[in-house]
Design an enzyme around this catalytic site. Structure first.
Site, short mmCIF file in Angstrom:
data_model
loop_
_atom_site.label_atom_id
_atom_site.label_comp_id
_atom_site.label_asym_id
_atom_site.label_seq_id
_atom_site.Cartn_x
_atom_site.Cartn_y
_atom_site.Cartn_z
N ASN A 39 0.86 -1.18 0.00
CA ASN A 39 0.00 0.00 0.00
C ASN A 39 0.90 1.23 0.00
OD1 ASN A 39 -1.82 2.01 0.45
ND2 ASN A 39 -2.42 1.33 2.51
N LYS B 222 0.11 4.24 -0.32
CA LYS B 222 -0.52 5.42 0.28
C LYS B 222 -0.26 6.65 -0.59
CE LYS B 222 -0.27 3.17 4.70
NZ LYS B 222 -0.29 3.27 6.15
N HIS C 164 -9.67 0.98 4.34
CA HIS C 164 -8.38 1.14 5.02
C HIS C 164 -8.55 2.07 6.22
CE1 HIS C 164 -4.34 2.44 5.96
NE2 HIS C 164 -3.98 1.26 5.49
N GLU D 235 -6.99 4.48 7.40
CA GLU D 235 -6.86 5.93 7.21
C GLU D 235 -8.11 6.50 6.56
OE1 GLU D 235 -3.09 5.41 5.32
OE2 GLU D 235 -2.34 4.78 7.27
N GLU E 157 -5.80 -5.15 10.35
CA GLU E 157 -4.76 -4.15 10.60
C GLU E 157 -5.11 -3.37 11.86
OE1 GLU E 157 -2.65 -2.84 6.80
OE2 GLU E 157 -4.60 -1.92 6.68
N GLY F 203 1.99 2.12 10.74
CA GLY F 203 2.93 3.23 10.61
C GLY F 203 3.60 3.63 11.92
N SER G 264 2.99 -2.29 10.39
CA SER G 264 4.44 -2.34 10.63
C SER G 264 5.04 -3.71 10.33
CB SER G 264 4.77 -1.89 12.06
OG SER G 264 4.34 -0.55 12.26
#
Ligand code: PGA
Length: 255
Positions: A11, A13, A96, A98, A168, A174, A214
């Site tokens: 991904n 991003k 996702h 985010e 996730e 991150g 991560s």
């Protein structure tokens, strides 16, 4: 090991630029080489889909990070399944973290997007996972169940074959913090059991459930050694072709 084909997605991003995306795509294509038995996808920023897609070659799926729920019309800024397919996209991320937590997408909107992608014949990688507050409140399983039920609302057993679930935990994305292999395995096992109760045992046995948060070359082997972890969704470490290649290599242990 399992009969499920491992899946590793990168991904990207909101990273790379026109040249950097093409270079990264070429690097991933050469790291993957010929068919390794692992399904590999890169989720590329919209503006670079076509140029990067040309470099990914035939062994890496071209993916989009989001999709809209309608075919066309007055939806300023959105991108439809037909537009994505025109660019060579075969797989999309939905839900996702985010998009849920930064952009504010609801569970219901994520479900609509997932359905839309599947109806259009795209693979949907439905992302779920709890925040740190939800984890500390003991709500991990309830959050995963709520997001899965809403995300798969109206998805038939046939269409489920084109779904990958990405667990996730938001606190691991991150941040450099990774769920322990045991904690991740526990969540994946419960998610698989939930799919069994929503569909049937054969659907539960077949669906790929990948871990994200991560994941790096150093921790990928121990995570992928767990029974119910069928691969990974990789953010930061997917921006370096070598690191991403090492994670794909770790996934070959499941083939
Ligand atoms: P990360 O991102 O690997 O940088 O934690 C994972 C993701 O957001 O899919």
């Amino acid at each position: 090991m399992s009969t499920r084909k491992p899946f590793v997605g990168g991904n990207w991003k909101m990273n790379t630029d026109l040249n950097g995306a093409a270079e990264l795509a070429a690097g991933v294509a050469s790291a993957v080489g010929s068919d390794s038995g692992v399904e590999v996808a890169c989720y590329v920023p919209f503006p670079y889909l076509v140029s990067a897609g040309q470099k990914l070659g035939s062994n890496v799926r071209l993916g989009a990070q989001d999709v809209w729920t309608q075919d066309n019309g007055a939806f300023t800024g959105e991108v439809s399944t037909d537009m994505l397919k025109d660019c060579g996209v075969t797989t999309v991320l939905t839900g996702h973290s985010e998009r849920r937590h930064v952009i504010g997408e609801s569970d219901e909107l994520v479900g609509e997007k997932t359905r839309r992608a599947l109806i259009a014949g795209l693979q949907a990688v439905l992302c779920i996972g709890e925040t740190i507050e939800q984890r500390e409140a003991g709500e991990t399983d309830a959050v995963n169940e709520r997001q899965i039920r809403a995300g798969l609302d109206g998805v038939s057993a046939e269409d489920l074959k084109n779904v990958v679930l990405a667990y996730e935990p938001v606190w691991a994305i991150g941040t450099g913090k990774t769920a322990t292999p045991e904690d991740a395995q526990d969540a994946h096992k419960k998610i698989r059991a939930l799919i069994g109760s929503m569909y049937d045992e054969s659907a539960a046995g077949a669906i790929r459930i990948i871990y994200g948060g991560s994941m790096k070359p150093g921790n990928a082997p121990e995570l992928m050694a767990m029974d119910d972890i069928d691969g990974g969704l990789i953010g930061g470490a997917s921006l370096k072709a070598d690191d991403f290649g090492a994670i794909i290599e770790a996934a070959t242990s499941r083939v």
